[in-house]
Design a protein around this motif. Sequence first.
Motif, PDB file in Angstrom:
ATOM      1  N   LEU A 227       3.259   9.111   9.355  1.00 61.97           N
ATOM      2  CA  LEU A 227       4.461   8.745   8.609  1.00 61.97           C
ATOM      3  C   LEU A 227       4.138   7.764   7.484  1.00 61.97           C
ATOM      4  O   LEU A 227       3.320   6.860   7.655  1.00 61.97           O
TER       5      LEU A 227
ATOM      6  N   VAL B   7       5.908   4.879   5.259  1.00 59.71           N
ATOM      7  CA  VAL B   7       7.088   4.018   5.351  1.00 59.71           C
ATOM      8  C   VAL B   7       7.080   3.034   4.187  1.00 59.71           C
ATOM      9  O   VAL B   7       6.041   2.460   3.850  1.00 59.71           O
TER      10      VAL B   7
ATOM     11  N   SER C  96      11.945   1.806   5.522  1.00 60.97           N
ATOM     12  CA  SER C  96      12.528   3.140   5.543  1.00 60.97           C
ATOM     13  C   SER C  96      11.418   4.159   5.290  1.00 60.97           C
ATOM     14  O   SER C  96      10.565   3.939   4.421  1.00 60.97           O
ATOM     15  N   PRO C  97      11.415   5.270   6.033  1.00 61.05           N
ATOM     16  CA  PRO C  97      10.409   6.306   5.778  1.00 61.05           C
ATOM     17  C   PRO C  97      10.558   6.876   4.369  1.00 61.05           C
ATOM     18  O   PRO C  97      11.666   7.022   3.864  1.00 61.05           O
TER      19      PRO C  97
ATOM     20  N   PRO D 243      12.834   6.213  -0.622  1.00 60.53           N
ATOM     21  CA  PRO D 243      13.013   6.034   0.816  1.00 60.53           C
ATOM     22  C   PRO D 243      14.094   6.957   1.354  1.00 60.53           C
ATOM     23  O   PRO D 243      14.939   7.443   0.603  1.00 60.53           O
ATOM     24  N   THR D 244      14.055   7.172   2.670  1.00 64.65           N
ATOM     25  CA  THR D 244      15.097   7.955   3.318  1.00 64.65           C
ATOM     26  C   THR D 244      16.444   7.261   3.163  1.00 64.65           C
ATOM     27  O   THR D 244      17.461   7.885   2.929  1.00 64.65           O
TER      28      THR D 244
END
Length: 87
Positions: free
Chosen positions: A21, A23, A34-35, A85-86
């Motif tokens: 992942l 981030v 946030s991913p 970011p997500t």
Amino acid sequence: MTLAELRRQLLELQHLPDNTLVVLAKDGEGNGFSPAVEAIPGMYLAETTWSGEHYQTEEQRLSEPDPDEYSAAPDDAVLAVFLWPTN
């Protein structure tokens, strides 16, 4: 950081699995994370040493259904890669 610097740093991480992942930190103090969801090119205009504005490239803007809905990047904006970011 330039794209060349990012590429060099990513080379050091090539031993990690592809599903690792990515981030993003909310700020330099680590007050939230946030991913990452997307990496796209765009134009950046610095307002301070730590903050600025995102604009679409001219090609991106002209490909929109209504290009006039988006402001053209100022002449002193520079090409940049944006990591979104997500959340």
